[in-house]
Design a protein around this motif. Structure first.
Motif, PDB file in Angstrom:
ATOM      1  N   UNK A   1       0.823  -1.204   0.000  1.00 51.25           N
ATOM      2  CA  UNK A   1       0.000   0.000   0.000  1.00 51.25           C
ATOM      3  C   UNK A   1       0.856   1.253   0.000  1.00 51.25           C
ATOM      4  N   UNK A   2       1.940   1.257   0.758  1.00 49.72           N
ATOM      5  CA  UNK A   2       2.833   2.414   0.791  1.00 49.72           C
ATOM      6  C   UNK A   2       3.476   2.669  -0.569  1.00 49.72           C
ATOM      7  N   UNK A   3       3.799   1.592  -1.279  1.00 46.39           N
ATOM      8  CA  UNK A   3       4.529   1.702  -2.552  1.00 46.39           C
ATOM      9  C   UNK A   3       3.611   1.663  -3.770  1.00 46.39           C
ATOM     10  N   UNK A   4       2.292   1.644  -3.564  1.00 44.77           N
ATOM     11  CA  UNK A   4       1.322   1.585  -4.669  1.00 44.77           C
ATOM     12  C   UNK A   4       1.474   0.315  -5.493  1.00 44.77           C
ATOM     13  N   UNK A   5       1.783  -0.803  -4.832  1.00 43.07           N
ATOM     14  CA  UNK A   5       1.820  -2.089  -5.524  1.00 43.07           C
ATOM     15  C   UNK A   5       0.746  -3.027  -4.984  1.00 43.07           C
ATOM     16  N   UNK A   6      -0.266  -2.468  -4.315  1.00 41.08           N
ATOM     17  CA  UNK A   6      -1.305  -3.287  -3.711  1.00 41.08           C
ATOM     18  C   UNK A   6      -2.374  -3.758  -4.669  1.00 41.08           C
ATOM     19  N   UNK A   7      -2.336  -3.297  -5.925  1.00 37.04           N
ATOM     20  CA  UNK A   7      -3.315  -3.724  -6.915  1.00 37.04           C
ATOM     21  C   UNK A   7      -4.619  -2.974  -6.860  1.00 37.04           C
ATOM     22  N   UNK A   8      -4.724  -1.941  -6.005  1.00 36.57           N
ATOM     23  CA  UNK A   8      -5.972  -1.200  -5.865  1.00 36.57           C
ATOM     24  C   UNK A   8      -6.185  -0.228  -7.019  1.00 36.57           C
ATOM     25  N   UNK A   9      -7.427   0.185  -7.188  1.00 39.25           N
ATOM     26  CA  UNK A   9      -7.777   1.156  -8.217  1.00 39.25           C
ATOM     27  C   UNK A   9      -7.116   2.495  -7.939  1.00 39.25           C
TER      28      UNK A   9
ATOM     29  N   UNK B   1       3.348  -1.500 -10.229  1.00 41.58           N
ATOM     30  CA  UNK B   1       3.061  -0.199  -9.644  1.00 41.58           C
ATOM     31  C   UNK B   1       1.799   0.359 -10.290  1.00 41.58           C
ATOM     32  N   UNK B   2       0.827   0.707  -9.459  1.00 40.22           N
ATOM     33  CA  UNK B   2      -0.395   1.351  -9.953  1.00 40.22           C
ATOM     34  C   UNK B   2      -0.820   2.350  -8.883  1.00 40.22           C
ATOM     35  N   UNK B   3      -0.582   3.625  -9.157  1.00 40.13           N
ATOM     36  CA  UNK B   3      -0.824   4.679  -8.173  1.00 40.13           C
ATOM     37  C   UNK B   3      -2.260   4.628  -7.679  1.00 40.13           C
ATOM     38  N   UNK B   4      -2.448   4.648  -6.364  1.00 41.00           N
ATOM     39  CA  UNK B   4      -3.780   4.453  -5.796  1.00 41.00           C
ATOM     40  C   UNK B   4      -4.071   5.442  -4.681  1.00 41.00           C
ATOM     41  N   UNK B   5      -5.034   6.312  -4.907  1.00 39.78           N
ATOM     42  CA  UNK B   5      -5.533   7.179  -3.843  1.00 39.78           C
ATOM     43  C   UNK B   5      -6.285   6.395  -2.772  1.00 39.78           C
ATOM     44  N   UNK B   6      -7.160   5.436  -3.129  1.00 40.86           N
ATOM     45  CA  UNK B   6      -7.803   4.636  -2.094  1.00 40.86           C
ATOM     46  C   UNK B   6      -6.809   3.879  -1.212  1.00 40.86           C
TER      47      UNK B   6
ATOM     48  N   UNK C   1      10.854   0.970  -3.862  1.00 41.84           N
ATOM     49  CA  UNK C   1      10.113  -0.177  -3.346  1.00 41.84           C
ATOM     50  C   UNK C   1       9.131  -0.714  -4.370  1.00 41.84           C
ATOM     51  N   UNK C   2       9.017  -0.036  -5.511  1.00 43.99           N
ATOM     52  CA  UNK C   2       8.073  -0.456  -6.547  1.00 43.99           C
ATOM     53  C   UNK C   2       8.766  -0.440  -7.899  1.00 43.99           C
ATOM     54  N   UNK C   3       8.506  -1.443  -8.750  1.00 38.38           N
ATOM     55  CA  UNK C   3       9.097  -1.421 -10.094  1.00 38.38           C
ATOM     56  C   UNK C   3       8.465  -0.310 -10.923  1.00 38.38           C
ATOM     57  N   UNK C   4       9.255   0.369 -11.739  1.00 37.97           N
ATOM     58  CA  UNK C   4       8.663   1.407 -12.594  1.00 37.97           C
ATOM     59  C   UNK C   4       7.813   0.796 -13.685  1.00 37.97           C
ATOM     60  N   UNK C   5       6.796   1.517 -14.090  1.00 39.13           N
ATOM     61  CA  UNK C   5       6.013   1.112 -15.250  1.00 39.13           C
ATOM     62  C   UNK C   5       6.879   1.277 -16.512  1.00 39.13           C
TER      63      UNK C   5
ATOM     64  N   UNK D   1      11.890   6.890 -13.324  1.00 35.32           N
ATOM     65  CA  UNK D   1      10.958   7.208 -12.244  1.00 35.32           C
ATOM     66  C   UNK D   1      10.578   5.929 -11.505  1.00 35.32           C
ATOM     67  N   UNK D   2      10.586   5.983 -10.181  1.00 36.56           N
ATOM     68  CA  UNK D   2      10.118   4.863  -9.367  1.00 36.56           C
ATOM     69  C   UNK D   2       9.486   5.425  -8.104  1.00 36.56           C
ATOM     70  N   UNK D   3       9.141   4.539  -7.167  1.00 32.28           N
ATOM     71  CA  UNK D   3       8.434   4.972  -5.955  1.00 32.28           C
ATOM     72  C   UNK D   3       9.000   4.218  -4.770  1.00 32.28           C
ATOM     73  N   UNK D   4       9.182   4.937  -3.664  1.00 31.17           N
ATOM     74  CA  UNK D   4       9.644   4.326  -2.428  1.00 31.17           C
ATOM     75  C   UNK D   4       8.467   4.055  -1.506  1.00 31.17           C
ATOM     76  N   UNK D   5       8.632   4.369  -0.226  1.00 32.38           N
ATOM     77  CA  UNK D   5       7.557   4.217   0.747  1.00 32.38           C
ATOM     78  C   UNK D   5       6.992   5.600   1.044  1.00 32.38           C
ATOM     79  N   UNK D   6       6.086   6.043   0.179  1.00 30.00           N
ATOM     80  CA  UNK D   6       5.499   7.355   0.346  1.00 30.00           C
ATOM     81  C   UNK D   6       6.256   8.472  -0.327  1.00 30.00           C
ATOM     82  N   UNK D   7       7.240   8.153  -1.136  1.00 32.15           N
ATOM     83  CA  UNK D   7       8.036   9.163  -1.834  1.00 32.15           C
ATOM     84  C   UNK D   7       8.245   8.755  -3.286  1.00 32.15           C
TER      85      UNK D   7
END
Length: 461
Positions: A108-116, A152-157, A263-267, A275-281
């Motif tokens: 969830x922190x890294x946007x790899x949770x699969x959520x919308x 990685x799929x950016x998720x506001x929820x 913490x997340x593979x780049x698209x 570009x990649x994503x860590x834990x909230x950054x």
């Protein structure tokens, strides 16, 4: 205010003013305000506005959108550091029944949770949060769009879920926890859930005419942990210092370093841009510079926080328009202007205060097979392993206090480096994650896996 010691040179200041002036004019932003941080403090502030004589200063609030997610991530990592959760814990362990329970906290922190990416209609950013009173209203009937942990799929929820997690484990509203655990310790008095005067109004700029339309400002309700906050360049400058250096009242330097670690593979589309994503950054490689931070947007506002830890320079940019200036690019440019015009002055070299002979004998060239490396001791008690040719793996190591070191970065991050000694106390070899480093290439006197041919090195006859 800045002191002369930290003031930027006139040429640097003019370059910064020119850059934000171009961004405000070409991006047609009603107002744009920026700040630059160096050596742990704000050293420059600039603003451009369409209203004569009313330039915003470092105390004027703007909505910062998804930079809020970084604050929420800090709260979650505080829970981890206190032992109340693990990053590998499935969500179901702490918040059962969400429909997304197999996603881990780290996912969830890294946007790899699969959520919308967004909550179900209506568009959550322009409608009251009261329309989504429960977490189920945010997640919808089918929360997962992708396999958990696979992309990685950016998720506001996803960050709404994390905010709910904070509330459950703390037994208090997200806003109250944020205030007491982050904002007050760091002195971020002008960072709030609701706007406080003075604050900018949000505007939409007509795409084909120089005309304005006011944007509604909604209370996001349960979605607040994903994008609710208002802040200032002054507060975000202080937050940037924290994200670069840590503050033991909130998070240690080690934990904020973990936040900045991918913490997340780049698209695929992001690979070229690095570009990649860590834990909230967000993390980006741009023009040879590693940048971390976060961008943000809500109708009527754009925001960006960009940090180069190596250069010890950060930039904050805020604007009150729905679209227009590219603030991520602008933030990176402001950092580059300062870093290139006034490069960081290194600390004076000083010898070690204490030297352990048993450790000192390890500082020398070592060989992994036929490849040569140098082990160097660092002033902080750690060590670095560097190839003696252009190619090869390099890493920094943290001392563990027992004669071993743990890798901090590169290929050997997390791996254990330890000297292996013979019965007489002399060093046979270094063991690094099972790799053997010897004093000579394939040293016949050392314990080389597979052994060394007894006839030794030879030519071709």
């Amino acid at each position: 205010m800045t002191t002369p010691e930290f003031d930027l040179l006139p040429g640097t200041r003019r370059a910064l003013v020119h850059r934000i002036a171009v961004a405000q004019a070409e991006g047609r932003a009603p107002s744009l305000v920026a700040a630059v941080v160096r050596d742990g403090r704000a050293v420059w502030h600039g603003a451009r506005t369409s209203v004569e004589g009313h330039g915003p200063d470092e105390d004027v609030q703007y909505r910062i959108g998804s930079i809020t997610k970084t604050f929420t991530a800090v709260l979650v990592l505080r829970l981890r550091d206190e032992g109340l959760l693990g990053l590998g814990d499935p969500l179901e362990k702490h918040l059962p029944g969400t429909g997304a329970g197999e996603a881990t906290i780290a996912d969830l922190l890294a946007h790899t949770g699969g959520l919308a990416a967004e909550s179900p209609a209506p568009w959550w950013e322009r409608t009251p949060g009261s329309l989504r009173p429960e977490l189920a209203d945010v997640l919808g009937e089918q929360p997962l769009l992708h396999p958990v942990g696979r992309r990685f799929h950016y998720s506001n929820p996803g960050y709404t879920v994390l905010g709910t997690l904070v509330e459950k484990l703390r037994g208090a509203p997200w806003e109250k926890v944020l205030r007491s655990e982050v904002l007050e310790p760091l002195g971020l008095d002008r960072t709030t859930v609701q706007p406080r005067s003075p604050h900018a109004g949000g505007w939409a700029v007509h795409p084909w005419a120089d005309a304005l339309l006011p944007e509604p400002s909604q209370n996001l309700g349960r979605m607040a942990p994903a994008g609710q906050l208002w802040s200032t360049t002054g507060d975000l400058a202080r937050f940037a210092v924290f994200l670069a250096r840590g503050d033991d009242r909130v998070l240690s330097e080690e934990t904020v370093r973990e936040m900045r670690t991918p913490a997340a593979p780049p698209e695929p589309a992001d690979v070229v841009d690095g570009v990649s994503y860590g834990l909230g950054l967000q993390i980006q490689h741009r023009d040879g510079r590693l940048l971390v931070g976060h961008s943000g947007s809500l109708p009527g506002f754009l925001a960006n926080l960009t940090i180069s830890v190596e250069d010890d320079v950060a930039a904050v940019v805020l604007a009150n328009c729905t679209s227009g200036p590219h603030l991520s690019e602008l933030g990176a440019d402001l950092v580059a202007i300062v870093a290139q015009a006034e490069p960081r002055i290194p600390e004076p070299w000083r010898p070690l205060s204490e030297v352990d002979p048993a450790v000192l004998e390890l500082a020398r060239p070592w060989y992994w097979g036929t490849q040569s490396f140098a082990l160097r001791l660092t002033a902080d008690g750690g060590a670095s392993l560097e190839p003696l040719s252009e190619r090869g793996r390099r890493s920094r190591f943290r001392a563990n206090g027992d004669g071993t070191w743990t890798g901090l970065d590169g290929y050997y991050a997390g791996e254990l480096l330890r000297p292996v000694r013979r019965p007489d106390g002399t060093v046979d070899h270094l063991d690094l994650g099972s790799f053997v480093f010897t004093r000579r290439p394939y040293d016949e006197e050392a314990s080389v896996p597979g052994g060394v041919d007894p006839d030794g090195w030879r030519g071709i006859s």
